[in-house]
Design a protein around this motif. Structure first.
Motif, PDB file in Angstrom:
ATOM      1  N   TYR A  14       1.038  -1.685   0.049  1.00 63.07           N
ATOM      2  CA  TYR A  14      -0.182   0.194  -0.367  1.00 63.07           C
ATOM      3  C   TYR A  14       0.872   0.894  -0.233  1.00 63.07           C
ATOM      4  CZ  TYR A  14      -3.546  -3.359   1.399  1.00 63.07           C
ATOM      5  OH  TYR A  14      -4.019  -5.064   0.611  1.00 63.07           O
ATOM      6  N   CYS A  30      -9.413  -8.090   5.282  1.00 66.95           N
ATOM      7  CA  CYS A  30      -9.972  -6.782   6.210  1.00 66.95           C
ATOM      8  C   CYS A  30      -9.520  -6.501   6.790  1.00 66.95           C
ATOM      9  CB  CYS A  30     -11.218  -6.610   6.306  1.00 66.95           C
ATOM     10  SG  CYS A  30     -11.952  -4.895   7.269  1.00 66.95           S
ATOM     11  N   LEU A  42     -11.338  -2.055  -3.818  1.00 72.79           N
ATOM     12  CA  LEU A  42     -10.379  -1.454  -2.411  1.00 72.79           C
ATOM     13  C   LEU A  42     -10.157  -0.128  -2.603  1.00 72.79           C
ATOM     14  CD1 LEU A  42      -8.508  -2.371  -0.180  1.00 72.79           C
ATOM     15  CD2 LEU A  42      -6.313  -2.659  -1.789  1.00 72.79           C
ATOM     16  N   TRP A  45      -7.104   2.210   3.024  1.00 74.74           N
ATOM     17  CA  TRP A  45      -6.361   0.907   3.489  1.00 74.74           C
ATOM     18  C   TRP A  45      -5.114   1.992   4.568  1.00 74.74           C
ATOM     19  CZ3 TRP A  45      -6.159   2.412  -2.248  1.00 74.74           C
ATOM     20  CH2 TRP A  45      -5.619   2.524  -2.099  1.00 74.74           C
ATOM     21  N   GLN A  51      -1.940  -1.827   5.585  1.00 77.28           N
ATOM     22  CA  GLN A  51      -3.368  -3.285   5.696  1.00 77.28           C
ATOM     23  C   GLN A  51      -5.024  -2.344   5.711  1.00 77.28           C
ATOM     24  OE1 GLN A  51      -4.178  -2.446   9.827  1.00 77.28           O
ATOM     25  NE2 GLN A  51      -4.072  -4.577  10.451  1.00 77.28           N
ATOM     26  N   ALA A  52      -5.572  -3.332   4.786  1.00 77.42           N
ATOM     27  CA  ALA A  52      -6.580  -2.905   3.844  1.00 77.42           C
ATOM     28  C   ALA A  52      -8.214  -3.049   4.683  1.00 77.42           C
ATOM     29  CB  ALA A  52      -6.834  -3.323   3.008  1.00 77.42           C
TER      30      ALA A  52
END
Length: 66
Positions: A14, A30, A42, A45, A51-52
């Motif tokens: 990310y 998630c 999506l 994040w 992390q999403a």
């Protein structure tokens, strides 16, 4: 033999304005709820946590100072 990305979790890196696919897949998980998030859906994040999040509310709750 072709391998399908269907039903496989992707691994992403990310970044501030997007993400880079490290391992192809059709979804990510998630970080707050454990829900599957299709890659094309999506939107939220954390760059710092990598992390999403499934929704803006889950992201806000997870990232709020405690």
């Amino acid at each position: 033999m072709l391998v399908s990305n269907s039903d496989r979790a992707a691994r992403l890196h990310y970044m501030a304005n997007g993400f880079r696919v490290l391992t192809p897949g059709d979804h990510v998980v998630c970080g707050a709820s454990g829900a599957r998030i299709p890659i094309d859906m999506l939107r939220y994040w954390s760059v710092a946590r990598q992390q999403a999040f499934a929704t803006a509310q889950l992201a806000s709750e997870a990232l709020a100072p405690r």
